[in-house]
Design an enzyme around this catalytic site. Structure first.
Site, mmCIF file in Angstrom:
data_model
loop_
_atom_site.group_PDB
_atom_site.id
_atom_site.type_symbol
_atom_site.label_atom_id
_atom_site.label_comp_id
_atom_site.label_asym_id
_atom_site.label_seq_id
_atom_site.Cartn_x
_atom_site.Cartn_y
_atom_site.Cartn_z
ATOM 1 N N ARG A 268 0.841 -1.203 0.000
ATOM 2 C CA ARG A 268 0.000 0.000 0.000
ATOM 3 C C ARG A 268 0.869 1.243 0.000
ATOM 4 N NH1 ARG A 268 -4.889 -1.749 4.148
ATOM 5 N NH2 ARG A 268 -5.310 -3.708 3.070
ATOM 6 N N ARG A 283 2.271 0.845 10.345
ATOM 7 C CA ARG A 283 1.810 1.248 9.011
ATOM 8 C C ARG A 283 2.979 1.173 8.036
ATOM 9 N NH1 ARG A 283 -2.925 3.957 7.971
ATOM 10 N NH2 ARG A 283 -3.148 4.210 10.213
ATOM 11 N N GLU A 355 -6.364 -1.148 15.557
ATOM 12 C CA GLU A 355 -6.938 -2.061 14.565
ATOM 13 C C GLU A 355 -5.949 -3.150 14.162
ATOM 14 O OE1 GLU A 355 -8.286 -0.137 10.983
ATOM 15 O OE2 GLU A 355 -8.293 -2.027 9.888
ATOM 16 N N SER A 358 -10.095 -6.112 10.065
ATOM 17 C CA SER A 358 -11.296 -5.427 9.597
ATOM 18 C C SER A 358 -12.110 -6.453 8.835
ATOM 19 C CB SER A 358 -10.889 -4.262 8.687
ATOM 20 O OG SER A 358 -11.979 -3.415 8.451
ATOM 21 N N ARG A 396 1.081 -6.463 12.541
ATOM 22 C CA ARG A 396 0.500 -5.856 13.740
ATOM 23 C C ARG A 396 0.342 -6.890 14.855
ATOM 24 N NH1 ARG A 396 -3.879 -1.266 11.605
ATOM 25 N NH2 ARG A 396 -2.341 -0.111 10.401
#
Length: 428
Positions: A268, A283, A355, A358, A396
RNA sequence: GGAGAGGUGGCAGAGUGGUUGAAUGCGCACGAUUCGAAAUCGUGUUUACGUUCAUAGCGUAACGAGGGUUCGAAUCCCUCCCUCUCCGCCA
């Protein structure tokens, strides 16, 4: 993509549902465009029908013994008249269809009625918590510090920066192995305990696949596109290749529901996230994720979302990591989703939940874009419902383990369920 | 990378310029037959869009994708994509 028929039939209702997520849909403009399209369709199709009939007439005449040139000249007048305007009308109709398509492709999905209304993440609603955050009797360090000083391996961002710049990481030794172990543990759990079929897919996909799941046309800036003759993008999530396995297919009803588990790296560009989570591996431009994807009959999608979310939770429970589940409010949901649960894991250094998964239902939104259908027991093919969820984001999860399992002496305890994947090792 | 052969409906497989959206077979659905079933027989069975109260009719488009030739293209030509075979290379 929204259902254009429903939009014609009951546009006001759809506008109201979109408004719940803060999206204004200009129904009047759509209707004007659609009316224009309708006129162009009727005119162009009528002209094409005339043209077709004229060609048939030539055929009939030739068959009945008339010379070809003679037959052609008999219908030439009719055809000349049609040709004068047909192509222009056909082009105009196609242009209008394209405009409507482009308009609809840019509209996000409608939230389900039970999704709480809200503006941003502050309005998300916590549903449940699991586990108790651990009380530390020493100064808690974040995963960057813990990872930098392990005896058996390291987490190194400087080395990564040398190779690839910011937002990448290098892991060595037992840390790299723990990272790999997490992937195996998660995939094994879903394949062996939760009934998902493991699948391996390409990490480069074409634009059609990305349109199917909703990343294109609106979010190209979040993707990495490769150099070369062909238009290929690095996948931002396994959702893209895995969901698109069903693109343009009509699935036999007996094969449903389809459940896939897939580990892939994810890429990403995070173009809109400069300045957020710049420290550590929360991230990154590249990270590993184990993804669950389900393709189900429409009536099953609500219960499938609950089950899928539960499958992700089981991983955290097995790892004994405290977490909470929130339902995203209308304003915080992704483009394609109609309902999303986020699972947030406890991060001691930040004293908050972050988070880690999801899980979303997309209704028929993605299925319509990619024409993923199934054949019901009777009647015509119908659109599937699609769902997916991270279970979990591997990087994560590693962060959560480093922080939650850290010890005063700088070591990290290996969660018991992972020890068999690490040759029995109990601490890093 | 080189040479060759192909891409047609859920599947198999015909079809090289004119009612072909497409033979035939399989599968599937419904019906007949049967106490029931098998077998058999009959009927039906691509999709999208448009029109429409209508998943009824009618119309348009689609035979890998996109262009072209032609009054007319699944059929001829060009480009691209993909599959297969042989050679080369490689993990």
């Amino acid at each position: 993509m929204l259902d254009i028929r429903e939009l014609r039939r009951d546009g006001e209702q759809m506008v109201a549902r979109l408004a719940r997520r803060g999206v204004h849909f200009d129904l009047a403009a759509f209707r004007a465009l659609d009316a224009e399209r309708k006129q162009a369709d009727m005119l162009s199709q009528d002209l094409q029908a005339q043209r077709k009939q004229a060609s048939r007439d030539v055929g009939e005449l030739v068959k009945s013994g008339v010379a070809v040139d003679e037959a052609k000249s008999r219908v030439a007048e009719v055809q000349a008249k049609i040709d004068a305007q047909m192509q222009a009308e056909v082009d105009r109709a196609a242009e209008l269809h394209g405009q409507i398509e482009a308009l609809l492709m840019a509209v996000p999905n409608m939230p389900l009625d039970d999704v709480p209304e809200g503006k941003d993440e502050a309005d998300n609603v916590e549903l449940r918590r699991w586990g108790q955050p651990r009380q530390f009797d020493f100064e808690v360090r974040d995963h960057v510090d813990v990872g930098a000083t392990l005896a058996s391996g390291e987490l190194n961002f400087d080395l990564a920066a040398k190779l690839s710049g910011a937002r990448f990481s290098v892991m060595t030794g037992s840390l790299a192995r723990l990272h790999r172990a997490l992937i195996d543990f998660m995939v094994d759990m879903h394949a062996d305990q939760h009934g998902y079929q493991e699948v391996y897919v390409p990490y480069l996909v074409g634009p059609e696949a990305l349109r199917g799941t909703g990343q294109l046309p609106k979010f190209e800036q979040d993707l990495f596109r490769i150099q070369g003759d062909r238009e290929l993008y690095l996948i931002p999530t396994a959702e893209v290749p895995v969901t698109n396995l069903a693109a343009n297919e009509i699935i036999d009803s007996a094969k449903l529901p389809l459940r896939y588990v897939c580990h892939t790296p994810c890429f990403r560009s995070e173009a809109g996230a400069y300045g957020r989570d710049t420290r550590g591996m929360i991230r990154q431009h590249q990270f590993e994720k184990v993804e669950l994807v389900q393709l189900v009959r429409p009536e099953e999608s609500a219960s499938a979302l609950e089950a899928l979310t539960g499958h992700a939770e089981v991983i955290l429970q097995a790892l004994e990591l405290p977490y909470r589940v929130v339902v995203l409010c209308t304003g915080d949901m992704g483009f394609s989703a109609c309902k999303t649960y986020d699972i947030e894991v406890w991060i001691p250094s930040q004293n908050t939940y972050r988070e880690i998964s999801s899980c979303s239902s997309f209704g028929d939104f993605q299925a319509r874009r990619m024409q993923a259908r199934y054949r019901p027991d009777s009647g015509k093919p119908e659109l599937l419902h699609t769902l997916n969820g991270s279970a979990l984001a591997v990087g994560r999860t590693l962060v959560a383990i480093l922080e939650n399992y850290q010890n005063a002496d700088g070591s990290v305890t290996v969660p018991p369920v992972l020890r068999s994947y690490l040759g029995g090792r109990e601490t890093l």
